[in-house]
Design a protein around this motif. Structure first.
Motif, mmCIF file in Angstrom:
data_model
loop_
_atom_site.group_PDB
_atom_site.id
_atom_site.type_symbol
_atom_site.label_atom_id
_atom_site.label_comp_id
_atom_site.label_asym_id
_atom_site.label_seq_id
_atom_site.Cartn_x
_atom_site.Cartn_y
_atom_site.Cartn_z
ATOM 1 N N SER A 262 0.828 -1.201 0.000
ATOM 2 C CA SER A 262 0.000 0.000 0.000
ATOM 3 C C SER A 262 0.867 1.258 0.000
ATOM 4 C CB SER A 262 -0.924 -0.005 1.222
ATOM 5 O OG SER A 262 -1.659 1.192 1.312
ATOM 6 N N ASN A 263 1.937 1.220 0.814
ATOM 7 C CA ASN A 263 2.818 2.388 0.886
ATOM 8 C C ASN A 263 3.562 2.604 -0.430
ATOM 9 O OD1 ASN A 263 4.148 4.482 2.679
ATOM 10 N ND2 ASN A 263 5.941 3.364 1.936
ATOM 11 N N ALA A 264 3.953 1.504 -1.082
ATOM 12 C CA ALA A 264 4.629 1.633 -2.379
ATOM 13 C C ALA A 264 3.713 2.334 -3.386
ATOM 14 C CB ALA A 264 5.020 0.250 -2.890
ATOM 15 N N HIS A 265 2.428 1.994 -3.346
ATOM 16 C CA HIS A 265 1.465 2.668 -4.231
ATOM 17 C C HIS A 265 1.342 4.149 -3.868
ATOM 18 C CE1 HIS A 265 -2.106 3.540 -6.579
ATOM 19 N NE2 HIS A 265 -2.721 3.961 -5.467
ATOM 20 N N GLU A 266 1.304 4.457 -2.565
ATOM 21 C CA GLU A 266 1.184 5.850 -2.123
ATOM 22 C C GLU A 266 2.387 6.674 -2.591
ATOM 23 O OE1 GLU A 266 -1.419 7.241 -0.506
ATOM 24 O OE2 GLU A 266 -2.449 5.316 -0.739
ATOM 25 N N VAL A 267 3.592 6.103 -2.489
ATOM 26 C CA VAL A 267 4.797 6.815 -2.918
ATOM 27 C C VAL A 267 4.745 7.075 -4.425
ATOM 28 C CG1 VAL A 267 7.308 6.623 -3.162
ATOM 29 C CG2 VAL A 267 6.204 5.919 -1.031
ATOM 30 N N TRP A 268 4.341 6.031 -5.177
ATOM 31 C CA TRP A 268 4.233 6.175 -6.637
ATOM 32 C C TRP A 268 3.211 7.257 -7.003
ATOM 33 C CZ3 TRP A 268 -0.182 5.370 -9.558
ATOM 34 C CH2 TRP A 268 -0.014 5.404 -10.953
ATOM 35 N N ALA A 269 2.020 7.200 -6.353
ATOM 36 C CA ALA A 269 0.954 8.150 -6.663
ATOM 37 C C ALA A 269 1.369 9.578 -6.307
ATOM 38 C CB ALA A 269 -0.321 7.764 -5.925
ATOM 39 N N GLN A 270 2.056 9.737 -5.172
ATOM 40 C CA GLN A 270 2.490 11.065 -4.758
ATOM 41 C C GLN A 270 3.439 11.672 -5.789
ATOM 42 O OE1 GLN A 270 5.286 11.404 -1.390
ATOM 43 N NE2 GLN A 270 3.870 12.925 -0.508
ATOM 44 N N LYS A 271 4.371 10.867 -6.279
ATOM 45 C CA LYS A 271 5.321 11.349 -7.283
ATOM 46 C C LYS A 271 4.611 11.732 -8.574
ATOM 47 C CE LYS A 271 9.306 12.092 -9.258
ATOM 48 N NZ LYS A 271 10.033 13.363 -8.981
ATOM 49 N N ARG A 272 3.641 10.911 -8.988
ATOM 50 C CA ARG A 272 2.888 11.212 -10.204
ATOM 51 C C ARG A 272 2.124 12.544 -10.083
ATOM 52 N NH1 ARG A 272 3.574 8.239 -15.046
ATOM 53 N NH2 ARG A 272 4.436 6.211 -14.465
ATOM 54 N N ILE A 273 1.457 12.717 -8.962
ATOM 55 C CA ILE A 273 0.683 13.944 -8.751
ATOM 56 C C ILE A 273 1.596 15.165 -8.733
ATOM 57 C CG2 ILE A 273 -0.775 15.167 -7.092
ATOM 58 C CD1 ILE A 273 -1.999 12.435 -6.371
ATOM 59 N N GLU A 274 2.776 15.022 -8.095
ATOM 60 C CA GLU A 274 3.740 16.128 -8.076
ATOM 61 C C GLU A 274 4.201 16.482 -9.492
ATOM 62 O OE1 GLU A 274 6.837 14.810 -5.524
ATOM 63 O OE2 GLU A 274 5.744 15.257 -3.662
ATOM 64 N N ASP A 275 4.230 15.481 -10.366
ATOM 65 C CA ASP A 275 4.668 15.710 -11.744
ATOM 66 C C ASP A 275 3.523 16.175 -12.645
ATOM 67 O OD1 ASP A 275 7.201 14.987 -11.022
ATOM 68 O OD2 ASP A 275 7.046 12.927 -11.755
ATOM 69 N N GLY A 276 2.323 16.385 -12.061
ATOM 70 C CA GLY A 276 1.215 16.925 -12.828
ATOM 71 C C GLY A 276 0.229 15.906 -13.365
ATOM 72 N N TRP A 277 0.335 14.676 -12.968
ATOM 73 C CA TRP A 277 -0.594 13.659 -13.444
ATOM 74 C C TRP A 277 -1.904 13.760 -12.663
ATOM 75 C CZ3 TRP A 277 0.415 9.375 -16.930
ATOM 76 C CH2 TRP A 277 1.680 9.430 -17.524
ATOM 77 N N THR A 278 -3.017 13.396 -13.356
ATOM 78 C CA THR A 278 -4.337 13.356 -12.732
ATOM 79 C C THR A 278 -5.042 12.079 -13.118
ATOM 80 O OG1 THR A 278 -5.290 14.577 -14.604
ATOM 81 C CG2 THR A 278 -4.593 15.886 -12.678
ATOM 82 N N LEU A 279 -6.165 11.821 -12.440
ATOM 83 C CA LEU A 279 -6.932 10.607 -12.689
ATOM 84 C C LEU A 279 -7.605 10.669 -14.056
ATOM 85 C CD1 LEU A 279 -8.137 7.934 -11.574
ATOM 86 C CD2 LEU A 279 -10.034 9.307 -10.688
ATOM 87 N N GLY A 280 -7.532 9.548 -14.765
ATOM 88 C CA GLY A 280 -8.191 9.451 -16.058
ATOM 89 C C GLY A 280 -8.703 8.046 -16.286
#
Length: 454
Positions: free
Chosen positions: A30-48
């Motif tokens: 779960s934490n690995a997913h949170e770290v990945w998602a946090q990095k994506r959001i910081e880079d400007g990614w959004t849900l699609g």
């Protein structure tokens, strides 16, 4: 000249089990997913609805519990392999919040630290699979299993048999004697209330007490018990001294000496000679050896051509020796005979109170104080029986020694886990053997003082 194709060689984790770490595994995934998602959001990614690198859209930018199972399995597989590799490298994962202070390390180490049949089978399979670093450990285990283990089994069974004989004989002598004293006192205090059969019963108990003492003196179960136990413990020490012998890993992988080669024959001859010397011991030898003290083994690693073989031997030693002994000592220190000691204290004060009451009532010429006299005389005899019972129980008599040895091994085990240096691990193993050898000598010194019949 063409380059050879790259062939990956990851650390072998095939024998690592994570059954007890499943809750942690899910948390890490779960934490690995949170770290990945946090990095994506910081880079400007959004849900699609689907992945679109150009628009920076991704369908997995949702909480972990909303991910499809296929994505969860991806995260689990990643952290599972990381955990397995961590454990394979010799590290331990411990929950410091829920772990009781000084909890023993939990692993699959067997309680029986002498029977290596399962370990030999496992090592044989690994050697057959081409893992030559297991050859030295396999050869050492086979030598121990063939030469030392049968003699240990015999000595251990003899020790258990003679200990039972000693306990039964000493207890019979004490309790028959207590019964004879009680009946004799009863006849003295209450001569008019004693039927004739009481005198015969008293005489019978006295004869049984004498017979028990004679049986013990002639058959010497205590001496046989201590000799067999000393021999068994010395064989245990010899086994691990043999396992840790530097000759086992000085040869290169694939060149380990086997039966028929010079080095193996020399080691086998030395071990066989030591076993024969232990078999030839008599009780007087035990008395002499227990006051000789313990001489530390100060040998060091003389070669370093085969560190992986040494690593496997130390790994075996930690599980089969240190932690097996820690588990045994943790259980043994609990059997401290506290209940029996408390009973002795209670009986003592009851007896002392009866003496005081008897003295006071006697001064007042109070009639009918025979019961107090009886209790005052029977009390010490009863206490003698309890003390003999405690003394003939190994764990109860040695509980404090077990506790001290356990603390020493716990400290050394912590040092063993902290260091990655093989030479340092080897020296820690030597220190463990010194602690255990001193413990065995102290064990014998204490048991030699065991009271015979009260």
């Amino acid at each position: 000249m063409a380059e050879e194709p790259y062939v990956p060689h990851p650390i072998d984790t095939s024998d690592i089990k994570l059954d007890e770490l499943k809750p942690l595994l899910e948390q890490l995934a779960s934490n690995a997913h949170e770290v990945w998602a946090q990095k994506r959001i910081e880079d400007g990614w959004t849900l699609g609805p689907q992945r679109d690198d150009a628009k920076r859209k991704h369908p997995c930018l949702v909480p972990y519990d909303q991910l499809p199972d296929s994505e969860k399995e991806y995260d689990r597989a990643l952290v599972k392999q990381t955990l397995k590799t961590t454990i394979a490298l010799g590290y331990r994962v411990v929950n410091l919040e829920t772990r009781p202070q000084k909890e023993l390390p939990k692993d699959d180490s067997p309680q029986d630290d002498m029977d290596d049949s399962a370990d030999i089978l496992e090592c044989s399979k690994k050697v057959e699979a081409g893992k030559n670093e297991y050859e030295p450990l396999l050869n050492a285990l086979m030598l121990s299993q063939e030469v030392i283990f049968p003699q240990f089994q015999e000595a251990d069974q003899d020790a258990k048999k003679y200990r039972k004989e000693y306990q039964n004989t000493s207890q019979a002598a004490v309790w028959f004697g207590v019964a004879a004293i009680f009946l004799g006192l009863y006849e003295t205090v209450y001569p008019y209330w004693s039927p004739e059969w009481v005198e015969y019963l008293e005489f019978s108990f006295a004869l049984l007490c004498l017979a028990s003492i004679l049986v013990g003196v002639l058959s010497k179960p205590k001496e046989h018990w201590l000799l067999a136990r000393y021999r068994a413990e010395k064989l245990r020490l010899l086994k691990f001294k043999t396992i840790m012998d530097t000759q086992h890993w000085c040869a290169k992988p694939g060149e380990t000496k086997r039966a028929g080669d010079g080095q193996s024959d020399d080691m086998r001859a030395r071990v066989t000679a030591r076993v024969a010397k232990l078999r030839a011991m008599v009780y007087q030898d035990v008395e002499e050896r227990t006051v000789e003290g313990v001489v530390p083994d100060v040998s060091d690693i003389q070669c370093s051509e085969n560190p992986e073989s040494l690593r496997e031997i130390i790994k075996y030693y930690c599980g089969k020796r240190i932690r097996a002994q820690m588990a045994y000592l943790a259980n043994a220190e609990k059997d401290d005979g506290a209940g029996a000691h408390l009973l002795v204290t209670i009986v003592f004060f009851i007896t002392f109170g009866c003496i005081l009451l008897h003295s006071g009532l006697d001064l007042l010429k109070y009639p009918g104080i025979g019961v107090l006299i009886t209790a005052a005389v029977i009390g010490p005899a009863f206490v003698a029986g309890i003390k003999t019972y405690i003394a003939s129980r190994e764990s109860a008599r040695n509980a404090l020694r077990h506790r001290a040895t356990l603390r020493s091994l716990q400290a050394l085990d912590e040092e063993m886990v902290k260091t990655e240096n093989l030479s340092e691990k080897f020296r820690i193993a030597q220190a463990c053997e010194l602690v255990l050898e001193f413990d065995a000598s102290e064990f014998m010194r204490l048991l030699r003082e065991v009271e015979w019949y009260g």
